[in-house]
Design an enzyme around this catalytic site. Structure first.
Site, mmCIF file in Angstrom:
data_model
loop_
_atom_site.group_PDB
_atom_site.id
_atom_site.type_symbol
_atom_site.label_atom_id
_atom_site.label_comp_id
_atom_site.label_asym_id
_atom_site.label_seq_id
_atom_site.Cartn_x
_atom_site.Cartn_y
_atom_site.Cartn_z
ATOM 1 N N THR A 1 0.810 -1.224 0.000
ATOM 2 C CA THR A 1 0.000 0.000 0.000
ATOM 3 C C THR A 1 0.852 1.288 0.000
ATOM 4 O O THR A 1 2.025 1.256 0.360
ATOM 5 C CB THR A 1 -0.955 -0.007 1.215
ATOM 6 N N PRO A 2 0.249 2.433 -0.376
ATOM 7 C CA PRO A 2 0.972 3.705 -0.510
ATOM 8 C C PRO A 2 0.855 4.582 0.739
ATOM 9 O O PRO A 2 0.241 4.189 1.735
ATOM 10 C CB PRO A 2 0.261 4.365 -1.684
ATOM 11 N N LYS B 1 2.323 -4.735 3.645
ATOM 12 C CA LYS B 1 3.576 -3.994 3.489
ATOM 13 C C LYS B 1 3.198 -2.547 3.187
ATOM 14 O O LYS B 1 2.918 -2.186 2.061
ATOM 15 C CB LYS B 1 4.389 -4.580 2.333
ATOM 16 N N SER C 1 3.712 1.736 3.062
ATOM 17 C CA SER C 1 4.789 2.556 2.472
ATOM 18 C C SER C 1 5.789 2.966 3.544
ATOM 19 O O SER C 1 5.413 3.377 4.644
ATOM 20 C CB SER C 1 4.203 3.807 1.824
ATOM 21 N N LEU D 1 7.267 5.594 3.655
ATOM 22 C CA LEU D 1 7.156 7.032 3.946
ATOM 23 C C LEU D 1 6.114 7.330 5.021
ATOM 24 O O LEU D 1 6.088 8.430 5.568
ATOM 25 C CB LEU D 1 6.815 7.808 2.669
ATOM 26 N N SER E 1 2.064 3.361 -7.419
ATOM 27 C CA SER E 1 2.364 4.000 -8.704
ATOM 28 C C SER E 1 2.374 2.982 -9.844
ATOM 29 O O SER E 1 2.567 1.775 -9.626
ATOM 30 C CB SER E 1 3.721 4.686 -8.612
ATOM 31 N N PRO F 1 4.721 2.520 -12.292
ATOM 32 C CA PRO F 1 5.974 1.772 -12.469
ATOM 33 C C PRO F 1 6.128 0.623 -11.465
ATOM 34 O O PRO F 1 6.584 -0.462 -11.828
ATOM 35 C CB PRO F 1 7.052 2.840 -12.253
ATOM 36 N N GLU G 1 -4.270 -1.007 -8.173
ATOM 37 C CA GLU G 1 -4.936 0.303 -8.111
ATOM 38 C C GLU G 1 -3.840 1.326 -8.307
ATOM 39 O O GLU G 1 -3.066 1.595 -7.387
ATOM 40 C CB GLU G 1 -5.573 0.529 -6.733
ATOM 41 N N CYS H 1 -5.106 9.631 -5.694
ATOM 42 C CA CYS H 1 -5.034 8.953 -6.998
ATOM 43 C C CYS H 1 -6.149 9.409 -7.920
ATOM 44 O O CYS H 1 -5.972 9.461 -9.129
ATOM 45 C CB CYS H 1 -5.114 7.450 -6.784
ATOM 46 N N GLU I 1 0.613 12.227 -14.119
ATOM 47 C CA GLU I 1 0.121 12.434 -12.758
ATOM 48 C C GLU I 1 1.195 13.156 -11.932
ATOM 49 O O GLU I 1 2.335 12.718 -11.873
ATOM 50 C CB GLU I 1 -0.174 11.069 -12.128
ATOM 51 N N TRP J 1 -14.235 0.438 -6.053
ATOM 52 C CA TRP J 1 -13.227 1.471 -6.296
ATOM 53 C C TRP J 1 -12.120 0.885 -7.153
ATOM 54 O O TRP J 1 -11.464 -0.089 -6.758
ATOM 55 C CB TRP J 1 -12.646 1.960 -4.961
HETATM 56 N N1 LIG Z 1 -5.782 3.846 -7.519
HETATM 57 C C1 LIG Z 1 -5.759 4.009 -6.200
HETATM 58 O O1 LIG Z 1 -6.682 3.620 -5.517
HETATM 59 C C2 LIG Z 1 -4.593 4.687 -5.551
HETATM 60 C C3 LIG Z 1 -4.677 5.058 -4.208
HETATM 61 C C4 LIG Z 1 -3.588 5.676 -3.604
HETATM 62 C C5 LIG Z 1 -2.426 5.895 -4.350
HETATM 63 N N2 LIG Z 1 -2.364 5.535 -5.636
HETATM 64 C C6 LIG Z 1 -1.153 5.787 -6.450
HETATM 65 O O2 LIG Z 1 0.004 5.573 -5.651
HETATM 66 C C7 LIG Z 1 1.069 6.402 -6.095
HETATM 67 C C8 LIG Z 1 1.739 7.071 -4.917
HETATM 68 O O3 LIG Z 1 2.035 6.160 -3.934
HETATM 69 P P1 LIG Z 1 3.516 5.668 -3.670
HETATM 70 O O4 LIG Z 1 4.494 6.727 -4.036
HETATM 71 O O5 LIG Z 1 3.523 5.118 -2.313
HETATM 72 O O6 LIG Z 1 3.670 4.526 -4.774
HETATM 73 P P2 LIG Z 1 4.889 3.522 -4.924
HETATM 74 O O7 LIG Z 1 4.547 2.680 -6.098
HETATM 75 O O8 LIG Z 1 6.179 4.190 -4.890
HETATM 76 O O9 LIG Z 1 4.819 2.652 -3.598
HETATM 77 C C9 LIG Z 1 3.675 1.911 -3.230
HETATM 78 C C10 LIG Z 1 4.100 0.722 -2.386
HETATM 79 O O10 LIG Z 1 4.860 -0.169 -3.187
HETATM 80 C C11 LIG Z 1 6.071 -0.496 -2.524
HETATM 81 N N3 LIG Z 1 7.080 -0.839 -3.529
HETATM 82 C C12 LIG Z 1 7.979 -0.020 -4.138
HETATM 83 N N4 LIG Z 1 8.765 -0.720 -4.974
HETATM 84 C C13 LIG Z 1 8.352 -2.003 -4.922
HETATM 85 C C14 LIG Z 1 8.746 -3.205 -5.585
HETATM 86 N N5 LIG Z 1 9.734 -3.218 -6.461
HETATM 87 N N6 LIG Z 1 8.076 -4.347 -5.295
HETATM 88 C C15 LIG Z 1 7.064 -4.345 -4.414
HETATM 89 N N7 LIG Z 1 6.662 -3.250 -3.746
HETATM 90 C C16 LIG Z 1 7.278 -2.091 -3.999
HETATM 91 C C17 LIG Z 1 6.362 0.738 -1.705
HETATM 92 O O11 LIG Z 1 7.287 0.463 -0.699
HETATM 93 C C18 LIG Z 1 4.980 1.096 -1.202
HETATM 94 O O12 LIG Z 1 4.637 0.305 -0.101
HETATM 95 C C19 LIG Z 1 0.439 7.379 -7.033
HETATM 96 O O13 LIG Z 1 0.788 7.058 -8.366
HETATM 97 C C20 LIG Z 1 -1.055 7.205 -6.830
HETATM 98 O O14 LIG Z 1 -1.847 7.541 -7.895
HETATM 99 C C21 LIG Z 1 -3.414 4.906 -6.246
HETATM 100 C C1 LIG Z 2 -11.424 8.428 -0.401
HETATM 101 N N1 LIG Z 2 -10.504 9.193 -1.193
HETATM 102 C C2 LIG Z 2 -10.235 10.390 -0.517
HETATM 103 C C3 LIG Z 2 -11.099 9.536 -2.456
HETATM 104 C C4 LIG Z 2 -9.305 8.406 -1.280
HETATM 105 C C5 LIG Z 2 -8.879 7.879 -2.573
HETATM 106 C C6 LIG Z 2 -7.758 6.928 -2.478
HETATM 107 C C7 LIG Z 2 -6.726 7.231 -3.434
HETATM 108 O O1 LIG Z 2 -5.811 7.967 -3.322
HETATM 109 NA NA NA Z 3 6.798 10.363 7.197
#
Ligand SMILES: NC(=O)c1ccc[n+]([C@@H]2O[C@H](COP(=O)([O-])OP(=O)(O)OC[C@H]3O[C@@H](n4cnc5c(N)ncnc54)[C@H](O)[C@@H]3O)[C@@H](O)[C@H]2O)c1
Ligand SMILES: C[N+](C)(C)CCCC=O
Ligand code: NA
Length: 503
Positions: free
Chosen positions: A159-160, A185, A187, A189, A239, A241, A260, A295, A394, A460
């Site tokens: 999760t992020p 697992k 984030s 951060l 994200s 990538p 997601e 997101c 984004e 969602w």
């Molecule tokens: N669609 C949705 O519901 C939604 C919700 C929240 C955030 N997001 C997206 O998340 C992104 C921002 O979050 P972020 O910066 O934490 O994303 P991120 O992809 O950098 O990290 C997300 C998670 O993946 C882990 N991760 C990183 N590298 C990995 C690897 N090689 N293998 C497995 N896990 C790994 C990270 O430690 C973290 O826990 C944005 O692009 C946003 O749009 C999407």
């Molecule tokens: C409930 N919210 C605020 C729309 C959260 C969306 C989750 C994605 O970032």
């Molecule tokens: Na922090």
């Protein structure tokens, strides 16, 4: 109310119902984005810890105290977790704000949503008992058949940081409701509140191994989880990538994934709206809530030319009125972005937009009264064309770009002009027009005359490069279930396909 001088708990990894030091004993500093200060640290798991957690999860599934529970029994755990979360709401909200920079108001709302989500999946866990076994009538005398819904197995939840505990809950609550054993697992951060969820699970007596929480870096802790042969599914939010890396690793084992990912969602505003200020506020909330780190942020404003000038004037007034401050301050409406890396990324997007010829109508600088912290004023960008980076990519920060349109056809073309497909919003009082847009928008979420309200009863997720699979609602539970068909031959007669040797 913020809890001043809140203590940042020092935790280990939560494995098999206990706190356990990571095998390599490494820790990662926790940084408060409002002050840039180190306020604590979290354990850094590696592949060795992933192995231990996966084994604990497998044992939980094999033990009766978790693997043979009914939905009703699991619902009791989920409700107990929800109650404990609410008991600690002020403290958890404060911790969430200190860790992520989220305004206290938003963190507190998240804690309510988190508890409500556990309650919601408790209801669904109870309902699962009557749906566990579904007879299928074939209208044949010689066969009896039914379908079982069973827990999928050991699931990895990655999760992020933008809604740290809420995004984790969207996966943990249904996974436990389904009867899976999970490894979360979060984030690196922002992990504080997810570790506190571990403490809550320990306090309510959740059977050991049903939920394990491994904090750590993506490549060190997330990657070995994704490629682990005994993890049956990965549910990921983050994200694009990283989603590609996870899907690639999972593909080697034909492991199912749900993704997601990000977005670049449009909000289309028509000149038939009744009240300009109401639409302006939704546009603002749709892009600047959570400092734009959402997101589904509607970060592309597509506005009908006839009202564009007046709308932008109002938008500017509302934007200048947003209180930017330490997230714990009362009435703060925009906190810092989460990290120095995210701060640099947002500033780079702004300078690239300028270099490509766009106009910064407002914002994009450090607010004068805030000398420290990853703060940036909300930004409105005009004179954008569809080949610019700021239109296509984004940002994940408080950056709104604006384009105008004349006709409905032009508006829908602009709205769908993106590789992403998470959400879309339309502001119009013409009901038929809203229906046409609902059909035409190529996204998983449609908002009509609003942007962002989210209810845990509704699915969602997105399409195109925003990923696939759904969190929330009954869809968010189904993805943690294995569907098993059972076919029983009930006739006393021989099958008679082969010739019997005794004849
Ligand atoms: N669609 C949705 O519901 C939604 C919700 C929240 C955030 N997001 C997206 O998340 C992104 C921002 O979050 P972020 O910066 O934490 O994303 P991120 O992809 O950098 O990290 C997300 C998670 O993946 C882990 N991760 C990183 N590298 C990995 C690897 N090689 N293998 C497995 N896990 C790994 C990270 O430690 C973290 O826990 C944005 O692009 C946003 O749009 C999407
Ligand atoms: C409930 N919210 C605020 C729309 C959260 C969306 C989750 C994605 O970032
Ligand atoms: Na922090």
């Amino acid at each position: 109310m913020a809890i001043r001088n809140v203590r940042i708990p020092s935790r280990q990894l939560y494995i098999n119902g206990e706190w356990r030091e990571p095998v390599k004993k490494n820790r990662i500093p926790i940084i408060n984005p409002a002050t840039e200060e180190i306020i604590g640290d979290i354990p850094a798991a590696t592949a060795e810890d992933v192995d231990v957690a996966v084994e604990a999860a497998r044992r939980a599934l094999a033990r009766d105290d978790w693997g043979s529970t009914t939905g009703a029994q699991r619902a009791k755990y989920l409700r107990a977790i929800a109650a404990k979360l609410l008991e600690r709401k002020s403290e958890l909200a404060t911790l969430e704000s200190l860790d992520s920079g989220k305004t206290l108001f938003e963190s507190a709302a998240d804690m309510d949503d988190v508890a409500a989500c556990f309650e919601y999946y408790a209801d669904l866990a109870e309902a699962l008992d009557s749906k566990r076994k579904t007879p299928v009538n074939l209208h044949l005398d010689s066969f009896k058949t039914y379908v079982l819904r069973e827990p999928l197995g050991v699931v990895g939840l990655i999760t992020p940081w933008n809604y740290p505990l809420l995004m984790a809950t969207w996966k943990v609550a249904p996974a436990l409701a389904a009867g899976c054993a999970a490894i979360l697992k979060p984030s690196e951060l922002a992990s504080i509140t997810c570790l506190e969820l571990g403490e809550i699970c320990r306090e309510v007596g959740l059977p050991p191994g049903a939920l394990n929480i491994l904090t750590g870096l993506g490549p060190e802790a997330g990657a070995p989880l994704s490629s682990h042969p005994h993890v049956d599914k990965i549910a990921f939010t983050g994200s694009g990538p990283t989603g590609v890396k996870i899907m690639t690793a999972a593909a080697q084992l034909v492991k199912p994934v749900s993704l997601e990912l990000g977005g670049k969602s449009p909000i289309v505003v028509f000149d038939d709206i009744d009240n300009l200020d109401i639409a302006v506020e939704w546009a603002l909330f749709g892009c600047f809530a959570n400092t734009g780190q959402v997101c589904s942020a509607t970060s592309r404003l597509i506005i009908q030319e006839s009202i564009a000038s007046e709308f932008l004037d109002r938008l500017l007034l509302w934007t200048k009125n947003i209180k930017i401050s330490d997230p714990l301050e009362e009435d703060c409406k925009l906190g810092p972005v989460v990290s120095s890396g995210q701060y640099e990324k947002v500033l780079k997007f702004i300078s690239n937009a300028k270099n490509e010829g766009a106009t910064i109508l407002y914002g994009g600088k450090r607010p004068e009264h805030l000398k420290k912290g990853y703060y940036v004023q909300p930004i409105i960008i005009t004179d954008v064309n569809t080949s610019m980076e700021i239109w296509k990519e984004e940002v994940f920060g408080p950056v709104l770009c604006v384009k105008t349109f004349k006709t409905e056809e032009e508006a829908i073309e602009l709205a769908n002009d993106t590789k992403y497909g998470l959400a879309s919003a339309i502001m119009s009082k013409d009901v038929e027009r809203c229906e046409r847009f609902t059909k035409a928008f190529q996204t998983g979420i449609i908002w009509i005359n609003c942007s962002q309200p989210t209810f845990h009863q509704l699915p969602w997720g997105g399409k195109k490069r925003s990923g696939f699979g759904r969190d929330l609602g009954e869809w968010g539970l189904e993805k943690y279930l294995n569907i098993k068909q059972v076919t029983e031959y009930t006739s006393d007669d021989a099958w008679d396909f082969y010739k019997s040797p005794s004849n």
